[in-house]
Design a protein around this motif. Structure first.
Motif, PDB file in Angstrom:
ATOM      1  N   GLY A  13      96.472   4.050  99.632  1.00  0.00           N
ATOM      2  CA  GLY A  13      96.057   5.449  99.508  1.00  0.00           C
ATOM      3  C   GLY A  13      95.776   6.071 100.867  1.00  0.00           C
ATOM      4  N   ILE A  18      90.003   9.657 102.950  1.00  0.00           N
ATOM      5  CA  ILE A  18      89.272   8.512 103.480  1.00  0.00           C
ATOM      6  C   ILE A  18      90.237   7.433 103.982  1.00  0.00           C
ATOM      7  N   GLY A  19      91.282   7.163 103.210  1.00  0.00           N
ATOM      8  CA  GLY A  19      92.252   6.126 103.598  1.00  0.00           C
ATOM      9  C   GLY A  19      92.945   6.458 104.904  1.00  0.00           C
ATOM     10  N   LEU A  62     103.987   2.952  97.846  1.00  0.00           N
ATOM     11  CA  LEU A  62     103.565   1.974  96.836  1.00  0.00           C
ATOM     12  C   LEU A  62     102.656   2.634  95.815  1.00  0.00           C
ATOM     13  N   ASP A  63     103.013   2.432  94.551  1.00  0.00           N
ATOM     14  CA  ASP A  63     102.120   2.807  93.448  1.00  0.00           C
ATOM     15  C   ASP A  63     101.341   1.548  93.080  1.00  0.00           C
ATOM     16  N   VAL A  64     100.035   1.579  93.305  1.00  0.00           N
ATOM     17  CA  VAL A  64      99.223   0.369  93.114  1.00  0.00           C
ATOM     18  C   VAL A  64      99.138  -0.068  91.646  1.00  0.00           C
ATOM     19  N   ASN A  90      91.762   1.324  98.823  1.00  0.00           N
ATOM     20  CA  ASN A  90      91.185   2.667  98.872  1.00  0.00           C
ATOM     21  C   ASN A  90      91.805   3.629  97.857  1.00  0.00           C
ATOM     22  N   GLY A  92      92.734   5.863  94.986  1.00  0.00           N
ATOM     23  CA  GLY A  92      91.925   6.168  93.803  1.00  0.00           C
ATOM     24  C   GLY A  92      92.049   7.624  93.411  1.00  0.00           C
ATOM     25  N   ILE A  93      91.674   7.893  92.161  1.00  0.00           N
ATOM     26  CA  ILE A  93      91.617   9.270  91.658  1.00  0.00           C
ATOM     27  C   ILE A  93      90.253   9.471  90.995  1.00  0.00           C
ATOM     28  N   ILE A 142      86.930   0.244  98.198  1.00  0.00           N
ATOM     29  CA  ILE A 142      86.195   1.505  98.194  1.00  0.00           C
ATOM     30  C   ILE A 142      85.593   1.742  96.798  1.00  0.00           C
ATOM     31  N   SER A 144      81.849   3.543  95.186  1.00  0.00           N
ATOM     32  CA  SER A 144      81.373   4.927  95.085  1.00  0.00           C
ATOM     33  C   SER A 144      79.872   4.891  94.827  1.00  0.00           C
ATOM     34  N   TYR A 159      85.611   6.897  85.309  1.00  0.00           N
ATOM     35  CA  TYR A 159      85.439   6.761  86.769  1.00  0.00           C
ATOM     36  C   TYR A 159      84.266   5.832  87.080  1.00  0.00           C
ATOM     37  N   LYS A 163      84.457   2.207  89.022  1.00  0.00           N
ATOM     38  CA  LYS A 163      83.774   1.922  90.293  1.00  0.00           C
ATOM     39  C   LYS A 163      82.709   0.831  90.131  1.00  0.00           C
ATOM     40  N   PRO A 189      81.079   5.380  99.190  1.00  0.00           N
ATOM     41  CA  PRO A 189      80.946   6.731  99.753  1.00  0.00           C
ATOM     42  C   PRO A 189      80.146   7.636  98.826  1.00  0.00           C
ATOM     43  N   LEU A 196      90.631  15.026  97.354  1.00  0.00           N
ATOM     44  CA  LEU A 196      90.226  14.548  96.018  1.00  0.00           C
ATOM     45  C   LEU A 196      89.318  15.538  95.300  1.00  0.00           C
ATOM     46  N   ASN A 197      88.415  16.170  96.053  1.00  0.00           N
ATOM     47  CA  ASN A 197      87.464  17.080  95.392  1.00  0.00           C
ATOM     48  C   ASN A 197      87.625  18.532  95.849  1.00  0.00           C
TER      49      ASN A 197
HETATM   50  N1  LIG Z   1      85.898  11.892  98.314  1.00  0.00           N
HETATM   51  C1  LIG Z   1      84.785  11.425  97.770  1.00  0.00           C
HETATM   52  O1  LIG Z   1      83.764  12.134  97.639  1.00  0.00           O
HETATM   53  C2  LIG Z   1      84.724   9.997  97.315  1.00  0.00           C
HETATM   54  C3  LIG Z   1      83.480   9.478  96.935  1.00  0.00           C
HETATM   55  C4  LIG Z   1      83.381   8.173  96.505  1.00  0.00           C
HETATM   56  C5  LIG Z   1      84.520   7.384  96.449  1.00  0.00           C
HETATM   57  N2  LIG Z   1      85.714   7.900  96.814  1.00  0.00           N
HETATM   58  C6  LIG Z   1      86.872   7.021  96.724  1.00  0.00           C
HETATM   59  O2  LIG Z   1      87.547   6.977  97.947  1.00  0.00           O
HETATM   60  C7  LIG Z   1      88.915   6.685  97.737  1.00  0.00           C
HETATM   61  C8  LIG Z   1      89.768   7.680  98.499  1.00  0.00           C
HETATM   62  O3  LIG Z   1      89.483   8.972  98.013  1.00  0.00           O
HETATM   63  P1  LIG Z   1      89.734  10.303  98.845  1.00  0.00           P
HETATM   64  O4  LIG Z   1      88.573  11.173  98.610  1.00  0.00           O
HETATM   65  O5  LIG Z   1      90.171   9.994 100.221  1.00  0.00           O
HETATM   66  O6  LIG Z   1      90.940  10.897  97.962  1.00  0.00           O
HETATM   67  P2  LIG Z   1      92.341  11.574  98.363  1.00  0.00           P
HETATM   68  O7  LIG Z   1      92.821  12.199  97.104  1.00  0.00           O
HETATM   69  O8  LIG Z   1      92.192  12.404  99.582  1.00  0.00           O
HETATM   70  O9  LIG Z   1      93.244  10.306  98.723  1.00  0.00           O
HETATM   71  C9  LIG Z   1      93.617   9.373  97.749  1.00  0.00           C
HETATM   72  C10 LIG Z   1      94.993   8.847  98.087  1.00  0.00           C
HETATM   73  O10 LIG Z   1      95.335   7.859  97.100  1.00  0.00           O
HETATM   74  C11 LIG Z   1      96.691   8.040  96.772  1.00  0.00           C
HETATM   75  N3  LIG Z   1      96.980   7.492  95.446  1.00  0.00           N
HETATM   76  C12 LIG Z   1      96.639   8.029  94.235  1.00  0.00           C
HETATM   77  N4  LIG Z   1      97.135   7.268  93.265  1.00  0.00           N
HETATM   78  C13 LIG Z   1      97.790   6.229  93.846  1.00  0.00           C
HETATM   79  C14 LIG Z   1      98.517   5.121  93.347  1.00  0.00           C
HETATM   80  N5  LIG Z   1      98.702   4.936  92.035  1.00  0.00           N
HETATM   81  N6  LIG Z   1      99.062   4.248  94.234  1.00  0.00           N
HETATM   82  C15 LIG Z   1      98.898   4.447  95.571  1.00  0.00           C
HETATM   83  N7  LIG Z   1      98.240   5.487  96.103  1.00  0.00           N
HETATM   84  C16 LIG Z   1      97.695   6.374  95.236  1.00  0.00           C
HETATM   85  C17 LIG Z   1      96.912   9.546  96.813  1.00  0.00           C
HETATM   86  O11 LIG Z   1      98.297   9.858  96.951  1.00  0.00           O
HETATM   87  C18 LIG Z   1      96.081   9.928  98.018  1.00  0.00           C
HETATM   88  O12 LIG Z   1      96.854   9.907  99.204  1.00  0.00           O
HETATM   89  C19 LIG Z   1      89.111   6.686  96.225  1.00  0.00           C
HETATM   90  O13 LIG Z   1      89.059   5.358  95.734  1.00  0.00           O
HETATM   91  C20 LIG Z   1      87.919   7.469  95.718  1.00  0.00           C
HETATM   92  O14 LIG Z   1      87.559   7.116  94.399  1.00  0.00           O
HETATM   93  C21 LIG Z   1      85.842   9.182  97.244  1.00  0.00           C
END
Ligand SMILES: NC(=O)c1ccc[n+]([C@@H]2O[C@H](COP(=O)([O-])OP(=O)(O)OC[C@H]3O[C@@H](n4cnc5c(N)ncnc54)[C@H](O)[C@@H]3O)[C@@H](O)[C@H]2O)c1
Length: 255
Positions: A13, A18-19, A62-64, A90, A92-93, A142, A144, A159, A163, A189, A196-197
């Motif tokens: 991701g 974050i990734g 890659l689709d995880v 990392n 996630g959705i 990662i 939450s 969700y 987590k 985090p 994501l948000n």
């Molecule tokens: N942003 C926040 O406030 C927050 C808080 C707590 C935890 N997280 C966790 O942090 C991680 C990253 O979140 P983020 O905020 O950077 O989100 P983001 O949406 O900016 O990035 C997530 C990335 O994951 C990729 N992705 C989605 N489905 C996928 C799949 N099936 N296979 C491979 N890649 C895939 C997306 O294309 C995207 O590039 C997640 O696990 C999320 O749950 C985020």
């Protein structure tokens, strides 16, 4: 010497948020980074940014959720890049829907979120286990603030379950792989401003305010805030740290 010199780090991701920040941070610390994302273009962009800044990176789509694709990816990375010693799960959705919506939507949320956030972590970890064990590797998952329960901010059962599962998986794996010298930890985090948000922040500014009001540091987090803890957990600085979660939430969970 940079903290991650001679390491090969896989970040899932890593095309966004974050990734992407972790991938760039690891590259700055000397790691060769394998950027994986379901969004091939975004992954390529992260890798290009890293190379433009003088780091080492390649990207692959890659689709995880696709177990066989994860196994094939591990083989491809071993052949084309080398033995992986750091894995960051990392990808996630997030969807903040409760259990009481339309049945179809509730079921769809459960299936999608568990498949990506939890089974995806299992798939990638299982696929890269051999090199990680061989290298006395480090796994950073990662989680939450939803790896724990918080009634004050809305989440979804799916969700939160995913987590909690990531934290449980982290602990079980740390217990099992410790004897191989593999360390497994999680990062929790808080509210981090990422794509994501983005929509929720725009459509429901009250929600962001609720988060920030309960955050002792009084601000939302940025992806860069996750990088230091992620470097720490992947590096020898944390040589005796395993099976734990480092909260990077501005203090949210303490109050
Ligand atoms: N942003 C926040 O406030 C927050 C808080 C707590 C935890 N997280 C966790 O942090 C991680 C990253 O979140 P983020 O905020 O950077 O989100 P983001 O949406 O900016 O990035 C997530 C990335 O994951 C990729 N992705 C989605 N489905 C996928 C799949 N099936 N296979 C491979 N890649 C895939 C997306 O294309 C995207 O590039 C997640 O696990 C999320 O749950 C985020």
């Amino acid at each position: 010497m940079p903290l991650l010199q001679d390491h090969i780090a896989v970040v899932t991701g890593a095309g966004s948020g974050i990734g992407r920040a972790i991938a760039a941070g690891y590259a700055r610390e000397g790691a060769r980074v394998v950027v994986l994302d379901i969004n091939e273009k975004a992954a390529a962009e992260t890798a290009r940014e890293i190379r433009d800044a003088g780091g080492k990176a390649e990207s692959f789509a890659l689709d995880v959720t696709k177990r066989e694709a994860c196994v094939a990816m591990a083989r491809q990375v071993a052949d084309k890049v080398g033995p992986v010693s750091i894995l960051v799960n990392n990808a996630g959705i997030a969807r903040r829907n409760g259990m009481l919506g339309a049945a179809e939507a509730v079921v769809q949320d459960w299936e999608d979120i568990i498949a990506i956030n939890l089974t995806g972590v299992f798939n990638v970890t299982h696929a890269f286990l051999e090199p990680l064990r061989g290298a006395k590797g480090r796994i950073v998952n990662i989680g939450s603030i939803q790896s724990f329960l918080h009634l004050r901010t809305p989440s979804s059962p799916a969700y939160t379950a995913s987590k909690h599962g990531v934290l449980g998986f982290t602990r079980a794996l740390a217990a099992e792989l410790g004897k191989d010298g593999v360390r497994v930890n999680a990062i929790g985090p808080g509210f981090i401003e990422t794509p994501l948000n983005e929509k929720v922040r725009a459509s429901n500014p009250e929600l962001a305010k609720t988060f920030i009001a309960h955050t002792p540091l009084g601000r939302a987090g940025q992806p860069a805030d996750i990088v230091g803890p992620a470097v720490f957990l992947a590096s020898d600085l944390s040589a005796y740290v395993s099976g734990t979660i480092v909260m990077v939430d501005g203090g949210y969970r303490t109050v």
